[in-house]
Design a protein around this motif. Structure first.
Motif, short mmCIF file in Angstrom:
data_model
loop_
_atom_site.label_atom_id
_atom_site.label_comp_id
_atom_site.label_asym_id
_atom_site.label_seq_id
_atom_site.Cartn_x
_atom_site.Cartn_y
_atom_site.Cartn_z
N ALA A 33 1.83 2.20 10.81
CA ALA A 33 1.40 1.30 9.56
C ALA A 33 0.37 1.48 8.60
CB ALA A 33 0.71 0.24 9.94
N GLU A 34 1.22 1.05 7.75
CA GLU A 34 0.35 1.74 6.15
C GLU A 34 -0.71 0.48 6.03
OE1 GLU A 34 3.20 1.92 3.13
OE2 GLU A 34 5.07 3.22 4.36
N PHE A 35 -1.29 0.02 7.01
CA PHE A 35 -2.49 -0.81 6.72
C PHE A 35 -2.87 -0.88 8.17
CE2 PHE A 35 2.02 -2.83 7.72
CZ PHE A 35 1.40 -3.59 9.09
N PRO A 36 -4.37 -0.91 7.24
CA PRO A 36 -4.96 -1.50 9.28
C PRO A 36 -4.91 -2.28 9.27
CG PRO A 36 -6.38 -1.76 7.60
CD PRO A 36 -5.19 -1.60 6.88
N ILE A 37 -4.98 -2.28 11.56
CA ILE A 37 -5.09 -3.15 12.66
C ILE A 37 -5.93 -2.85 12.95
CG2 ILE A 37 -3.30 -3.86 14.63
CD1 ILE A 37 -0.70 -1.83 12.92
N GLU A 38 -6.31 -4.57 12.85
CA GLU A 38 -7.57 -4.98 13.71
C GLU A 38 -6.64 -5.65 15.79
OE1 GLU A 38 -11.20 -7.53 13.70
OE2 GLU A 38 -9.35 -8.90 12.68
N ILE A 39 -7.29 -4.60 16.44
CA ILE A 39 -6.80 -5.90 17.51
C ILE A 39 -8.38 -6.35 18.32
CG2 ILE A 39 -6.08 -5.21 19.99
CD1 ILE A 39 -4.98 -2.04 18.63
#
Length: 142
Positions: A33-39
């Protein structure tokens, strides 16, 4: 803490998720993804090693008592605790089908008139004889 306009939070209520949760987390950690992903996981009393697995991967984990679990309220708690501008709600057995799952879902939300998107489908994994949830989720803008 400042919220990134580009960050997407994936919220997962968990309890004894076992191998399916592990598979879902591994696929989420590998997302392109071109954005950060928080899980973010909201766990309600796991005793099967799920908490250890989540912490070993340095994910955000919040614990609630098993008796406090409620499908809606637990997800709402996860949304309140999340840092993302967009939220993806997954179940612990929803294993993303590919490495672009989150990006594709968020792209669908890019239209100004779109406030939610979902991928409600079940797939049968080649290694299983029974259907499992794959990329089953909902997302909405905050």
């Amino acid at each position: 803490m400042a919220v990134s306009a580009e960050c997407v939070s994936v919220v997962i209520p968990t309890q004894n998720g076992g191998s399916l949760l592990r598979r879902a987390i591994e696929m989420l950690l590998r997302q392109r993804a071109e954005f950060p992903i928080e899980i973010l996981a909201v766990d309600s009393g796991s005793t099967d090693g799920s908490l250890r697995m989540l912490r070993e991967r340095e994910l955000r984990v919040f614990e609630i008592p098993a008796a406090a679990f409620d499908h809606g309220e637990t997800r709402n708690l996860g949304i309140r605790l999340s840092r993302g501008e967009r939220i993806v709600l997954l179940t612990q057995d929803a294993v993303p089908a590919d490495l672009d799952f989150v990006a594709k879902l968020i792209r669908r939300l890019g239209a100004a008139s779109t406030s939610s998107a979902g991928v409600p489908r079940r797939m049968i994994s080649p290694s299983r004889s029974t259907p499992t949830r794959s990329a089953s989720c909902c997302a909405s803008s905050r």
